[in-house]
Design a protein around this motif. Structure first.
Motif, PDB file in Angstrom:
ATOM      1  N   VAL A   1      40.527  34.862  35.749  1.00 42.70           N
ATOM      2  CA  VAL A   1      40.242  33.426  35.804  1.00 42.70           C
ATOM      3  C   VAL A   1      41.030  32.791  34.662  1.00 42.70           C
ATOM      4  O   VAL A   1      40.639  32.904  33.501  1.00 42.70           O
TER       5      VAL A   1
ATOM      6  N   ASP B   1      37.865  23.297  40.720  1.00 37.10           N
ATOM      7  CA  ASP B   1      37.791  24.541  39.945  1.00 37.10           C
ATOM      8  C   ASP B   1      39.034  24.779  39.103  1.00 37.10           C
ATOM      9  O   ASP B   1      39.204  25.859  38.533  1.00 37.10           O
TER      10      ASP B   1
ATOM     11  N   ASP C   1      30.816  27.072  34.188  1.00 39.66           N
ATOM     12  CA  ASP C   1      31.142  27.723  35.452  1.00 39.66           C
ATOM     13  C   ASP C   1      32.161  28.829  35.173  1.00 39.66           C
ATOM     14  O   ASP C   1      33.313  28.542  34.845  1.00 39.66           O
TER      15      ASP C   1
ATOM     16  N   GLY D   1      33.901  30.644  36.959  1.00 38.81           N
ATOM     17  CA  GLY D   1      35.042  30.700  37.867  1.00 38.81           C
ATOM     18  C   GLY D   1      36.001  29.545  37.715  1.00 38.81           C
ATOM     19  O   GLY D   1      37.020  29.496  38.416  1.00 38.81           O
TER      20      GLY D   1
ATOM     21  N   ARG E   1      38.922  27.473  36.291  1.00 42.01           N
ATOM     22  CA  ARG E   1      40.151  27.649  35.514  1.00 42.01           C
ATOM     23  C   ARG E   1      40.337  26.430  34.628  1.00 42.01           C
ATOM     24  O   ARG E   1      40.272  25.298  35.118  1.00 42.01           O
TER      25      ARG E   1
ATOM     26  N   ARG F   1      38.340  36.632  45.229  1.00 42.16           N
ATOM     27  CA  ARG F   1      37.018  36.210  45.701  1.00 42.16           C
ATOM     28  C   ARG F   1      37.132  35.541  47.061  1.00 42.16           C
ATOM     29  O   ARG F   1      36.303  35.717  47.938  1.00 42.16           O
TER      30      ARG F   1
END
Length: 925
Positions: free
Chosen positions: A116, A223, A253, A255, A257, A805
Motif C-alpha cells: 500500500v 483510496d 484506513d 488500504g 494510498r 485485493r
C-alpha cells in the motif's frame, strides 16, 4: 467466439474492426477501433445492434498497397508512437507529455515496492515533487489499481495542480474550493457527494478541513490521496490542527494510498515532524532514529534529496537545473531618507522604553517597532501607509507578518501593517509629514534598481522584482514604467484574485521580453520558470525560507535558461537592512553552505525579535536604557544558540534521511527499456521531421525552436489537428526544458499523435489520405543484409493481470519488428528470427540501394506472403510468447523488494497483427 470476447480479441461491429477491452459490466462490450486512439473507445450492447457483432481477424489483405523503404520506416515509427496502453513495467510512460528525469522515478519505484504505497517525499524546492507524485498517480491509474483520487493542497495551489495534471499527465481533475463546490454539487442526487460524482479532484485544504465537510469527505474520500505542503497540516495552530485531524482520519484506513509532499519536513519542530511521520505509519511517530530497524522501515517510505545531491552526486543531473548566480547590490541612502529612518527608529525606541516591564506590553511594542521599520526600509510609500493605518484589533497577528509567516490568508500577505502607536502623538504626525515629503524626492533605492536592471535587460533577461508590500510594488511599478517605457511590464499583488494573478502572468508570456513586479503572493502557488529567469529581492526577506521560495519560483526544474540570476538589494546605511542581514540572512546562508539547504527561523520568535532590536540599536549608535539593555543582550545570545541548534538538527536530519538506498543504475536501465519500446522524444522529433517532409511541409528551424506549419497540411489531417487546437504555425522545442511560448516535442504531443494515427490509418485504408503512398508491403535492395530477409512489423497484444485485493485485467499493446532469413525456412522448414528491436529497426531504416523492378518486387512479396500463415503459427507465435514472459519478468523485477506487493502475470494474445511485411534483398542480388 461468444459475444463475451476476452480483452485483446478482435471483433467486427458497425462496419469496422475493433479490439475488445476489459468490460465495465456484464453484457456490455468496451471496444476500441483497431486503428483508433483511446479517445475513440465506445461501449455497446450486442443485443441492440442491427448487424450482429462478429469475431474478426487481422489478416494481411491480398491487395495490400506496396510502399518504398522510406515510407515503410515511417509506418513503423508511426505505429510505435500511436500506442497508449504500454506493455512495459512503467505503463504510465505512454501517457506522459514530458520526459521525466531518472531521479524523479525513484519515488515511483519506491511506491511500486510497497503493498500500500505511503510515502513522504521531502525533496528540496524546485526538484519536482509535483511531478514525482503525478508519476505515481498516473502509473497506478494505468495499472488499474487506482480509479479515483484527491489532491489536497492549500487554496492557492489548487489551479496549479489542475493544470499540471492536465498538461503533464493527461489527467482531467476538477477543482473543489469554497468558490466551486456549490456549483459542482448542484443537481446531484441527495445520496451522492461530489466526490462520488467526480472521481478526480483537487481539493482546497482550507475548504475541506471544516468539521461538517471533513466527516463527509472522510466517508467519500478516494483510496488515493496526495497531500501537498504537508508540513502545513501538522502544527498546533487551530487551522493546522483541523487539517491534521482530517488527515489522521484518512490515514486510519490501512488500504488508503497517501503521498505527502513537503520541502520542510522538520523545520525544527520535533512534535510536528512526529505528527507528519504518523500519517505514513502510526508507529513512525515514536521517531526512534537510534534503532536500525526503525530507520530501515522508514527509509522505504521517506525520500529526501537536495539539489546538490543530484547535480554533483551519482545522478549527474547538472543539465536538469540551471546554474545559479547570486549577487548583492548595496546602495546608499540619501541624507533625507537616512534622516527619516533614524527618526522613525528613535521614535520606536522611545515607545518601547515607555512600554513598562509587562511581558505582553513590551512584546507588542517590539512587534510594532519591527513592523513599522520593515515598512520604512521597504519604501516611503509603504512607510506612509503604515503610519496612517491603525493597528489590527488583535496585535498578536503582527508577529507572523513580521517574519513572513502568512498563515492561511494568502490575499492579505502583502498589506502594510498598522501601527500600535497613539494616533494623536505629535511626533507620529511629524513622521507622517516627513514621509509625505519623501514621496516627492528621488528614491535612491528605486534608482539603484533601475541601474541594476539595465545591463540585465540589455542581455535579454526577464526579471521578476519581489517587494514585501503592495504600496512598494505599486511605487516600483510606476518608477520602472518611466525607466523602461517600451518593455512588457506588470505588477501582481494581493489586490488581485488568484485567478487574476495567473492570468496576468500568462499574458506576460506572450511578450518578447518581460519585467514583473510582484509581492510575495507569487512566492508560492504559481511557477514562473517558463516566463522569468532572474529574481531581484527589492525587499529583504525576514525569513530565509521565504527568500528561498521566491527564487524557487524561477530556479527550478523546467527552467529553460541555462543561468538564473538573483540579486539581493540592501543599504549599508540602513539600520533595518543591517540588522536583518546580521541576525538572520548571513547566519542562514552560513548554515546553507554547511548543510546544503535553507533552514527556517527557530520556532520561538522572542529571541529573534530581541536580537533584531539589539542590532538596530547598536547600528544606530544609540545607547539603550537599562530597561532594554539586558533583554536585548540576552536575546542576541539566545538567538546565536538557537541558530546553532537549528544547524545541528538539520545536519542530523539530512544524514538520517538522505535517500541513498536506490542508485541510478537501478533506475536508468528500466527507463531505457521504456524509451525503446515507446519511442523517445528524439524518436518523436525524427518521425515528425520525416512525416512533415512526406506531406511536403518540412519543419522550419528557428532556434531554439522548430515551427510546424500545420495550416499547409492535407485538409483531412488539418481538420483533425484543429480539433486539438493546433492551427497556424506550432512552436515546438526539441530540448528540455521548453522555452516560453513553445511546447516540448514528445511522443504525446497532439501533432505527433494525430499525425502518427493518420499514417497508420492510411496504411490500413489508403483512401483516408490518398496519394500518400503509405503501404503495408514492399521489397527493395539494401546493403543492410547479405541474404534475403523478411521484416515483419507487428502489433502485439498482451493481457496483464494484477493479482491483488481486487484482481485487475488490462489489455496492453506494443509494436515489434522481427527479421528472419528466407533461406533458413527453405533449409529447415522452420525460420529462425535473426533480429528484433533496434537491430531490426536499423535494417528497416537503412536507405534502399536502388529501385526494384515491379515484377521482381511483386515476386519477392508474393513469396513472403505465402509463408506468412506458417510463420504466425511457428516462430512468430513463439516470439510473442517469449515476449510475454520477458514482460512478466520486467514487472516482477520492479516489485521484488516486498514479497507482499501485488503479483503480475502476462499472457500473450495470439496471433499478432501483421501491420507490414517487407522483403530486404541484398544489393548484389
Amino acid at each position: 467466439m461468444s459475444m463475451n470476447p476476452a480483452p485483446g480479441d478482435l471483433v467486427k461491429a458497425r462496419g469496422r474492426e475493433w479490439v475488445a477491452l476489459p468490460s465495465p459490466s456484464e453484457g456490455i462490450l468496451a471496444l476500441r477501433p483497431l486503428s483508433g486512439s483511446e479517445q475513440d473507445v465506445v461501449l455497446l450492447d450486442p443485443s441492440l445492434e442491427l448487424i450482429p457483432v462478429e469475431p474478426a481477424g487481422f489478416d494481411l489483405p491480398a491487395d495490400a498497397a506496396t510502399t518504398v523503404q522510406s515510407k515503410a520506416g515511417l509506418l513503423a515509427d508511426a505505429l510505435r508512437l500511436t500506442l497508449r496502453r504500454g506493455a512495459g513495467p512503467f505503463r504510465s510512460a505512454a501517457q506522459l507529455a514530458f520526459e521525466p528525469r531518472t531521479y524523479q522515478l525513484v519515488p515511483l519505484l519506491m511506491a511500486l515496492r510497497l503493498p500500500v504505497p505511503r510515502l513522504c517525499i521531502a525533496d528540496d524546492v524546485g526538484i519536482g515533487k509535483t511531478i514525482e507524485a503525478g508519476l505515481i498517480l498516473r502509473e497506478l491509474r494505468d495499472r488499474g489499481e487506482v480509479d479515483a483520487f484527491s489532491v489536497l493542497c492549500p487554496p492557492h495551489l489548487v489551479e496549479q495542480w489542475v493544470d499540471e495534471l492536465k498538461l503533464r499527465f493527461g489527467i482531467t481533475a476538477v477543482a473543489v474550493t469554497a468558490g466551486t463546490a456549490a456549483r459542482l454539487e448542484r443537481g446531484l442526487p441527495m445520496s451522492q457527494t461530489l466526490f462520488d460524482a467526480f472521481p478526480a479532484t483537487v481539493v482546497s485544504l482550507d475548504y475541506i478541513k471544516a468539521e461538517k465537510r471533513r466527516e463527509t469527505f472522510a466517508r467519500a474520500c478516494p483510496d488515493f490521496v496526495v497531500v501537498d505542503e504537508a508540513h502545513a497540516c501538522v502544527g498546533t495552530h487551530k487551522g493546522k490542527q483541523q487539517r491534521f485531524d482530517l488527515l489522521s482520519d484518512l490515514a486510519k484506513d490501512p488500504g488508503r494510498r497517501m503521498i505527502l509532499l513537503t520541502a520542510t519536513p522538520h523545520s525544527g519542530d520535533k512534535e510536528a515532524f512526529g505528527r507528519l511521520l504518523s500519517l505514513v505509519d502510526s508507529s513512525f511517530a515514536e521517531m526512534d532514529f537510534d534503532d536500525p530497524h526503525y530507520r530501515e522501515r522508514l527509509a522505504r517510505h521517506f525520500v529526501q534529496r537536495r539539489r546538490v545531491d543530484l547535480v554533483s552526486g551519482d545522478w549527474h543531473e547538472d543539465r536538469a537545473f540551471p546554474k545559479h548566480e547570486t549577487t548583492e547590490d548595496p546602495y546608499p541612502l540619501s541624507p533625507d531618507h537616512m534622516a527619516f529612518q533614524e527618526a522613525v527608529l528613535d521614535y520606536c525606541l522611545a515607545v518601547v522604553e515607555q512600554a513598562g516591564t509587562g511581558q505582553r506590553e513590551r512584546r507588542l511594542a517590539f512587534w510594532g517597532t519591527l513592523a513599522l521599520m520593515r515598512c520604512v526600509g521597504s519604501s516611503p510609500r509603504a512607510a506612509l501607509s503604515a503610519l496612517r493605518n491603525r493597528a489590527l484589533s488583535q496585535n498578536e497577528r503582527l508577529e507572523p507578518r513580521i517574519y513572513d509567516e502568512d498563515g492561511e490568508d494568502q490575499d492579505a500577505v502583502d498589506l502594510e501593517p498598522g501601527t500600535t502607536f497613539a494616533p494623536d502623538d505629535p511626533a507620529l504626525r511629524a513622521l507622517v509629514s516627513q514621509a509625505e515629503n519623501l514621496l516627492n524626492q528621488p528614491d535612491p533605492k528605486l534608482a539603484a534598481l533601475v541601474k541594476a536592471l539595465r545591463p540585465l535587460l540589455s542581455q535579454g533577461a526577464n526579471p521578476v522584482v519581489f517587494c514585501r508590500y503592495i504600496a512598494t510594488a505599486e511605487h516600483v511599478r510606476d518608477g520602472l514604467r518611466q525607466a523602461f517605457p517600451h518593455l512588457t511590464l506588470a505588477a501582481v499583488t494581493g489586490v488581485l484574485t488568484p485567478d487574476e494573478r495567473r492570468d496576468r502572468v500568462a499574458e506576460m508570456a506572450q511578450g518578447p521580453q518581460r519585467l514583473l513586479v510582484a509581492t510575495d503572493c507569487l512566492s508560492e502557488g504559481i511557477n514562473l520558470q517558463q516566463v522569468f529567469d532572474t529574481v531581484v529581492h527589492y525587499d529583504l526577506c525576514w525569513n530565509p525560507t521565504r527568500h528561498q521560495q521566491r527564487e524557487g519560483r524561477v530556479d527550478r526544474f523546467g527552467q529553460p535558461a541555462p543561468l538564473v540570476r538573483s540579486i539581493m538589494m540592501f543599504s549599508p546605511d540602513s539600520a533595518v537592512d543591517g540588522a536583518v542581514l546580521e541576525v538572520i540572512l548571513r547566519k542562514a546562508e552560513a548554515i546553507r553552505k554547511v548543510t546544503g539547504v535553507t533552514v527556517p527561523l527557530p520556532q520561538k520568535r522572542g529571541p529573534v525579535t530581541d536580537a533584531l532590536l539589539a542590532a538596530m540599536v547598536l547600528r544606530r549608535g544609540a545607547t539603550p536604557q537599562l530597561v532594554l539593555d539586558l533583554r536585548l543582550k540576552e536575546g542576541t545570545t539566545a538567538m546565536e544558540t538557537r541558530w546553532r541548534d537549528v544547524a545541528e538538527n538539520e545536519k542530523k536530519s539530512r544524514t538520517r534521511f538522505a535517500q541513498n538506498a536506490m542508485k541510478p543504475q537501478e533506475v536508468v536501465p528500466e527507463w531505457k527499456k521504456v524509451r525503446t519500446l515507446l519511442g523517445s522524444p528524439d524518436d518523436a522529433r525524427v518521425f515528425l521531421e520525416r512525416a512533415m517532409a512526406c506531406f511536403g511541409v518540412p519543419l522550419e528551424t528557428k532556434a531554439p525552436v522548430v515551427l510546424a506549419h500545420v495550416e499547409a497540411l492535407d485538409a483531412g489531417l488539418r481538420e483533425r489537428l484543429q480539433q486539438r487546437n493546433l492551427t497556424g504555425s506550432v512552436r515546438l522545442a526539441t530540448t528540455e526544458p521548453a522555452p516560453a511560448g513553445a511546447q516540448r516535442l514528445t511522443r504525446t504531443h497532439g501533432l505527433v499523435t494525430t499525425t502518427a494515427e493518420a499514417l497508420v490509418e492510411a496504411s490500413l485504408d489508403p483512401e483516408s489520405l490518398p496519394g500518400l503512398g503509405i503501404g503495408r508491403v514492399g521489397a527493395w535492395s539494401t546493403p543492410a543484409v547479405e541474404r534475403v530477409t523478411w521484416l515483419l512489423l507487428l502489433r502485439l497484444r498482451h493481457k496483464i493481470t494484477t493479482h491483488a485485493r481486487r484482481e485487475q485485467l488490462l489489455l496492453v499493446e506494443e509494436a515489434a519488428l522481427v527479421a528472419m532469413e528466407e533461406a533458413a525456412l527453405a533449409a529447415t522448414r522452420n525460420s529462425t528470427i535473426t533480429a528484433t528491436g533496434e537491430k531490426a529497426r536499423t535494417l528497416l531504416n537503412t536507405p534502399a540501394a536502388a529501385n526494384m523492378a515491379p515484377v521482381a518486387r511483386d515476386r519477392f512479396i508474393t513469396t513472403a506472403k505465402a509463408h506468412l500463415p506458417a510463420l504466425l503459427k511457428g516462430p512468430l507465435a513463439d516470439f510473442v510468447r517469449n515476449r510475454a514472459a520477458e514482460l512478466g519478468q520486467d514487472h516482477d523485477r520492479l516489485r521484488t523488494a516486498a514479497p507482499s506487493t501485488p503479483r503480475v502475470s502476462v499472457e500473450a494474445v495470439q496471433p499478432p497483427d501483421v501491420i507490414g511485411l517487407f522483403v530486404l534483398v541484398p544489393s548484389a542480388v
